[in-house]
Design a protein around this motif. Sequence first.
Motif, PDB file in Angstrom:
ATOM      1  N   LEU A 147      81.436   9.686 -87.172  1.00  0.00           N
ATOM      2  CA  LEU A 147      81.149   9.974 -88.578  1.00  0.00           C
ATOM      3  C   LEU A 147      80.703   8.713 -89.313  1.00  0.00           C
ATOM      4  O   LEU A 147      79.736   8.730 -90.085  1.00  0.00           O
ATOM      5  CB  LEU A 147      82.388  10.573 -89.243  1.00  0.00           C
ATOM      6  N   ARG A 148      81.385   7.603 -89.064  1.00  0.00           N
ATOM      7  CA  ARG A 148      81.034   6.340 -89.718  1.00  0.00           C
ATOM      8  C   ARG A 148      79.635   5.877 -89.324  1.00  0.00           C
ATOM      9  O   ARG A 148      78.869   5.377 -90.162  1.00  0.00           O
ATOM     10  CB  ARG A 148      82.062   5.272 -89.362  1.00  0.00           C
ATOM     11  N   VAL A 149      79.294   6.044 -88.056  1.00  0.00           N
ATOM     12  CA  VAL A 149      77.976   5.616 -87.577  1.00  0.00           C
ATOM     13  C   VAL A 149      76.877   6.459 -88.229  1.00  0.00           C
ATOM     14  O   VAL A 149      75.885   5.940 -88.744  1.00  0.00           O
ATOM     15  CB  VAL A 149      77.899   5.712 -86.042  1.00  0.00           C
ATOM     16  N   PHE A 150      77.050   7.780 -88.202  1.00  0.00           N
ATOM     17  CA  PHE A 150      76.009   8.670 -88.717  1.00  0.00           C
ATOM     18  C   PHE A 150      75.884   8.612 -90.242  1.00  0.00           C
ATOM     19  O   PHE A 150      74.814   8.898 -90.788  1.00  0.00           O
ATOM     20  CB  PHE A 150      76.275  10.105 -88.285  1.00  0.00           C
ATOM     21  N   SER A 151      76.972   8.260 -90.947  1.00  0.00           N
ATOM     22  CA  SER A 151      76.927   8.243 -92.413  1.00  0.00           C
ATOM     23  C   SER A 151      76.803   6.827 -92.974  1.00  0.00           C
ATOM     24  O   SER A 151      76.994   6.617 -94.169  1.00  0.00           O
ATOM     25  CB  SER A 151      78.186   8.910 -92.976  1.00  0.00           C
ATOM     26  N   ARG A 152      76.485   5.874 -92.113  1.00  0.00           N
ATOM     27  CA  ARG A 152      76.399   4.475 -92.537  1.00  0.00           C
ATOM     28  C   ARG A 152      75.460   4.310 -93.734  1.00  0.00           C
ATOM     29  O   ARG A 152      74.362   4.852 -93.771  1.00  0.00           O
ATOM     30  CB  ARG A 152      75.911   3.610 -91.374  1.00  0.00           C
ATOM     31  N   GLY A 153      75.945   3.555 -94.744  1.00  0.00           N
ATOM     32  CA  GLY A 153      75.134   3.266 -95.911  1.00  0.00           C
ATOM     33  C   GLY A 153      75.123   4.354 -96.961  1.00  0.00           C
ATOM     34  O   GLY A 153      74.434   4.231 -97.980  1.00  0.00           O
ATOM     35  N   SER A 154      75.919   5.405 -96.754  1.00  0.00           N
ATOM     36  CA  SER A 154      75.900   6.538 -97.688  1.00  0.00           C
ATOM     37  C   SER A 154      77.028   6.480 -98.705  1.00  0.00           C
ATOM     38  O   SER A 154      76.982   7.189 -99.718  1.00  0.00           O
ATOM     39  CB  SER A 154      76.007   7.857 -96.913  1.00  0.00           C
ATOM     40  N   GLY A 155      78.053   5.682 -98.430  1.00  0.00           N
ATOM     41  CA  GLY A 155      79.216   5.655 -99.302  1.00  0.00           C
ATOM     42  C   GLY A 155      80.143   6.835 -99.105  1.00  0.00           C
ATOM     43  O   GLY A 155      81.089   7.036 -99.877  1.00  0.00           O
ATOM     44  N   LEU A 156      79.922   7.630 -98.049  1.00  0.00           N
ATOM     45  CA  LEU A 156      80.747   8.804 -97.773  1.00  0.00           C
ATOM     46  C   LEU A 156      82.151   8.376 -97.356  1.00  0.00           C
ATOM     47  O   LEU A 156      82.318   7.503 -96.508  1.00  0.00           O
ATOM     48  CB  LEU A 156      80.083   9.646 -96.682  1.00  0.00           C
ATOM     49  N   ASN A 157      83.178   9.010 -97.942  1.00  0.00           N
ATOM     50  CA  ASN A 157      84.571   8.693 -97.629  1.00  0.00           C
ATOM     51  C   ASN A 157      85.164   9.708 -96.669  1.00  0.00           C
ATOM     52  O   ASN A 157      84.809  10.895 -96.708  1.00  0.00           O
ATOM     53  CB  ASN A 157      85.423   8.672 -98.908  1.00  0.00           C
ATOM     54  N   SER A 158      86.076   9.234 -95.822  1.00  0.00           N
ATOM     55  CA  SER A 158      86.793  10.130 -94.921  1.00  0.00           C
ATOM     56  C   SER A 158      88.254   9.706 -94.858  1.00  0.00           C
ATOM     57  O   SER A 158      88.608   8.567 -95.175  1.00  0.00           O
ATOM     58  CB  SER A 158      86.176  10.102 -93.518  1.00  0.00           C
ATOM     59  N   ALA A 159      89.105  10.642 -94.443  1.00  0.00           N
ATOM     60  CA  ALA A 159      90.528  10.360 -94.257  1.00  0.00           C
ATOM     61  C   ALA A 159      90.933  10.827 -92.871  1.00  0.00           C
ATOM     62  O   ALA A 159      90.600  11.948 -92.459  1.00  0.00           O
ATOM     63  CB  ALA A 159      91.366  11.059 -95.319  1.00  0.00           C
ATOM     64  N   LEU A 160      91.629   9.965 -92.136  1.00  0.00           N
ATOM     65  CA  LEU A 160      92.122  10.280 -90.803  1.00  0.00           C
ATOM     66  C   LEU A 160      93.609  10.588 -90.924  1.00  0.00           C
ATOM     67  O   LEU A 160      94.395   9.722 -91.329  1.00  0.00           O
ATOM     68  CB  LEU A 160      91.875   9.096 -89.867  1.00  0.00           C
ATOM     69  N   CYS A 161      94.013  11.800 -90.587  1.00  0.00           N
ATOM     70  CA  CYS A 161      95.392  12.253 -90.776  1.00  0.00           C
ATOM     71  C   CYS A 161      95.992  12.646 -89.429  1.00  0.00           C
ATOM     72  O   CYS A 161      95.876  13.800 -88.991  1.00  0.00           O
ATOM     73  CB  CYS A 161      95.438  13.429 -91.746  1.00  0.00           C
ATOM     74  N   ILE A 162      96.620  11.684 -88.770  1.00  0.00           N
ATOM     75  CA  ILE A 162      97.159  11.893 -87.425  1.00  0.00           C
ATOM     76  C   ILE A 162      98.564  11.321 -87.324  1.00  0.00           C
ATOM     77  O   ILE A 162      98.945  10.420 -88.061  1.00  0.00           O
ATOM     78  CB  ILE A 162      96.262  11.222 -86.353  1.00  0.00           C
ATOM     79  N   GLY A 163      99.333  11.874 -86.403  1.00  0.00           N
ATOM     80  CA  GLY A 163     100.668  11.359 -86.154  1.00  0.00           C
ATOM     81  C   GLY A 163     100.624  10.000 -85.486  1.00  0.00           C
ATOM     82  O   GLY A 163      99.594   9.581 -84.962  1.00  0.00           O
ATOM     83  N   GLY A 164     101.748   9.292 -85.543  1.00  0.00           N
ATOM     84  CA  GLY A 164     101.834   7.986 -84.904  1.00  0.00           C
ATOM     85  C   GLY A 164     101.227   6.864 -85.708  1.00  0.00           C
ATOM     86  O   GLY A 164     101.213   5.718 -85.272  1.00  0.00           O
ATOM     87  N   ALA A 165     100.701   7.165 -86.894  1.00  0.00           N
ATOM     88  CA  ALA A 165     100.111   6.152 -87.769  1.00  0.00           C
ATOM     89  C   ALA A 165     100.821   6.224 -89.123  1.00  0.00           C
ATOM     90  O   ALA A 165     101.461   7.220 -89.458  1.00  0.00           O
ATOM     91  CB  ALA A 165      98.615   6.385 -87.930  1.00  0.00           C
ATOM     92  N   HIS A 166     100.698   5.163 -89.932  1.00  0.00           N
ATOM     93  CA  HIS A 166     101.394   5.089 -91.208  1.00  0.00           C
ATOM     94  C   HIS A 166     100.911   6.170 -92.158  1.00  0.00           C
ATOM     95  O   HIS A 166      99.733   6.231 -92.513  1.00  0.00           O
ATOM     96  CB  HIS A 166     101.199   3.709 -91.844  1.00  0.00           C
ATOM     97  N   ILE A 167     101.839   7.012 -92.582  1.00  0.00           N
ATOM     98  CA  ILE A 167     101.472   8.126 -93.448  1.00  0.00           C
ATOM     99  C   ILE A 167     101.086   7.661 -94.848  1.00  0.00           C
ATOM    100  O   ILE A 167     100.267   8.286 -95.514  1.00  0.00           O
ATOM    101  CB  ILE A 167     102.609   9.170 -93.506  1.00  0.00           C
ATOM    102  N   MET A 168     101.646   6.535 -95.304  1.00  0.00           N
ATOM    103  CA  MET A 168     101.311   6.036 -96.642  1.00  0.00           C
ATOM    104  C   MET A 168      99.834   5.662 -96.742  1.00  0.00           C
ATOM    105  O   MET A 168      99.185   5.931 -97.749  1.00  0.00           O
ATOM    106  CB  MET A 168     102.189   4.823 -96.988  1.00  0.00           C
TER     107      MET A 168
END
Length: 402
Positions: A147-168
């Motif tokens: 997603l980051r590669v294909f949307s480079r330079g667009s300012g598009l935001n994403s959120a990754l919501c997975i276990g095992g990572a800091h929820i905050m």
Amino acid sequence: MFSRNPRGGRSSSARPSVNRFGRPTTRSRKRRPAERELDFTQFVKKAIQVTETEVYNPKHRFADFEMHSKLKANVAEKGYVHPTPIQDGAIPHILEGRDVIGIANTGTGKTAAFLLPLIHKTFKHKTEKVLIIVPTRELALQIEDELRVFSRGSGLNSALCIGGAHIMEQMRSLARNPSFVIGTPGRLKDLIERKKLDLSGFSNIVLDEADRMLDMGFINDIKYLVALMRSPRQSLFFSATMPREIAELAKKFLNDPVTIAIKSRATSENVDQDVVHVTPKEEKIETLHNLLVKPEFQKVLIFGRTKHGVDKLAHRLEERGFKADSIHGDKSQPQRQRALRRFSKDEITILVATDVAARGLDIPDVTHVINYELPENYEDYIHRIGRTGRGDKKGHALTFIG
């Protein structure tokens, strides 16, 4: 072998035990369930010559698709000219706003098949929001990377919501009102229950590796998540197979979907497969050592059955001078990412893993898969060995038995 008679005693008249292939089971030692159930002859096959594969002639080029110019430029920068079969079939329908069922194996380019038209959609309409549900953390990370590669330079935001990572950190990402949310079912539910994720504003959903999520018991979570979304919506289901439960789910939540089924040869057809007899048990590590020192074993993925077992084996291999690491479900997300990154970049040549690495991972140039411990079933075996022999490359798989 004894059977219990109606009076509660034991009788020695029970029939000899046989496995599902009609072969007697040995009584000299206890055998694990997987060892009793698997037919070892299935692990011995020669690869089909990869040069015999049918050449696909795409109907489109990426430049032909009605997509945003910035998106096309990012695609071209990656060197993509012609789409894969799943991309060629699915992208036009997704761009038209149709619901799509895509049936294709991993490694066929299905991530770009749904990402490209959905990125275009968010470029065109800034209020569009997309939810992508996947079975594993590693697959979520791979999708976010693309997603980051294909949307480079667009300012598009994403959120990754997975276990095992800091929820905050994930909560902070959600607070930025991202266009894309990529996550595993459990963590997505957790964030909804904490009132940090509201799906009522999402009108696009991708369910990737749907059959895998069924296998992992996520079907009720998926129903819960989909029911919270806006209607009407655009729904995309991608799966290697279409089991009954997933077909029923698709029928319930999709509106007049187009089905794109890509006929491809079995994952194992370009993988040389053989067995390695190891007896007694204490010589197993020596047998593995003698294989790994051979020059052709350049990048090796080794599968074990337990978390403790893969950690122990990786440590023993490191003691013997090999560059090895391990990955399993109990490791933190940063630890798992580090191990995968090191393996992908050839900083280590051996990765020891549980079945967490058997599906959804596209690790380049794995020369060998070794089943140090037997898989639970033949389907798991096929997914394990599918990590080698990717694309048009020939792979090798060895299974330790004895």
